[in-house]
Write a protein that holds these residues in place. Sequence first.
Motif, short mmCIF file in Angstrom:
data_model
loop_
_atom_site.label_atom_id
_atom_site.label_comp_id
_atom_site.label_asym_id
_atom_site.label_seq_id
_atom_site.Cartn_x
_atom_site.Cartn_y
_atom_site.Cartn_z
N SER A 180 0.84 -1.21 0.00
CA SER A 180 0.00 0.00 0.00
C SER A 180 0.87 1.25 0.00
O SER A 180 0.57 2.24 -0.70
N ILE A 181 1.95 1.24 0.78
CA ILE A 181 2.88 2.37 0.79
C ILE A 181 3.53 2.54 -0.58
O ILE A 181 3.64 3.66 -1.10
N VAL A 182 3.92 1.42 -1.20
CA VAL A 182 4.52 1.48 -2.54
C VAL A 182 3.55 2.08 -3.54
O VAL A 182 3.90 2.93 -4.35
N ALA A 183 2.27 1.65 -3.47
CA ALA A 183 1.27 2.16 -4.40
C ALA A 183 1.02 3.66 -4.20
O ALA A 183 0.87 4.41 -5.17
N LEU A 184 1.00 4.09 -2.93
CA LEU A 184 0.80 5.52 -2.66
C LEU A 184 1.97 6.35 -3.15
O LEU A 184 1.78 7.43 -3.72
N VAL A 185 3.19 5.85 -2.95
CA VAL A 185 4.37 6.58 -3.41
C VAL A 185 4.34 6.72 -4.93
O VAL A 185 4.73 7.76 -5.49
N ARG A 186 3.85 5.70 -5.62
CA ARG A 186 3.79 5.72 -7.08
C ARG A 186 2.49 6.34 -7.60
O ARG A 186 2.25 6.35 -8.80
N HIS A 187 1.66 6.84 -6.66
CA HIS A 187 0.38 7.45 -7.04
C HIS A 187 -0.49 6.49 -7.84
O HIS A 187 -1.13 6.86 -8.81
N GLU A 188 -0.50 5.22 -7.38
CA GLU A 188 -1.30 4.18 -8.03
C GLU A 188 -2.14 3.47 -6.98
O GLU A 188 -1.95 2.30 -6.69
N SER A 189 -3.05 4.20 -6.37
CA SER A 189 -3.89 3.62 -5.34
C SER A 189 -4.83 2.57 -5.94
O SER A 189 -5.22 2.67 -7.11
N PRO A 190 -5.19 1.55 -5.17
CA PRO A 190 -6.07 0.49 -5.68
C PRO A 190 -7.40 1.06 -6.16
O PRO A 190 -7.97 1.95 -5.50
#
Length: 314
Positions: free
Chosen positions: A63-73
């Motif tokens: 989830s942290i990785v997705a937020l950093v990449r601006h790719e939220s589920p």
Amino acid sequence: MSEPTEQQISRNRNTWLIPFACLLTGGALTGISTNLAKYAGDIGLTPLAFLFWSITGAAFILSIVALVRHESPPFSTRSFEYYFIAALVSVAGSNLLLFSAIPHVGAGFVALTISLPPLLTYLGALALRIETFNVIRASGVATALLGAGVLAVHKFSAPDASIFWILIALCGPVLLAIGNIYRTLRWPDKASPSALAPGMLIAAALLLMLFSTLSDFSIDIPRERLLPLGLIAVQSCVFAGQFLLLFLLQKTGGPVLLSLLGSVGAIVGVPVAIFLQGEQPPEGLFLGATLIAIGVALVTWGGVKIARVAKEDV
């Protein structure tokens, strides 16, 4: 998401090295994961507790990785369906069966069984008419299943064999194969791998928590030592890498490379179980593993030929 789309993505980015690296690394993490599950049992962690907290940690990391990449589920009815069904068959159900069986049948035997899901996936794809019949691939499936049969027969005939746990271990690959087909058919439109992976793991953690409340199985962990917490932290990192690479491989490499993931896991997991965990090699290991390896090679070769023909037709 069609195979031509996946192949086009791979060609446009010229990323043959990326899916190959995902294959090797993801497969190695899969093999390591089975051995960590065996060690968890040795230090007093139950399979459910170890799996729940490890998946929860992995979901937090991704989830942290997705937020950093601006790719939220993505949040929609379709995506929630995808998360929970994929979580049930690909993560929570399959891993709970495999992790529970490890103390009874050994990490080496379980590591070998994880080479079977791609072959079962091919059978499912034929049944659903996702893929047409191919003699080479069908021969590969038959050969690999024969190898699995050799291992199972030797395991069943052992003096201390637990038929129940052997069958449980063999059910795990069936769920993984169902998950492979489901994720391919129901991949949400325009969703990235790094966005889907945390959503699936969060759903898996919720399903495991629900299972613990509806059963006598607990997710409590020993608190008198730091070792269980440290092992859960390591497995969380392994799971995070394993499932992120699974989605990346499915997106960039397509089903041909994805079909080798379990085989790489077996290549890593079996030696670790034998040489580092002190397990006895499974009876019939050489013959069974050889047949499985030949079967996977035939399935892959047949897939490459099909891809080439499709490319020439285009």
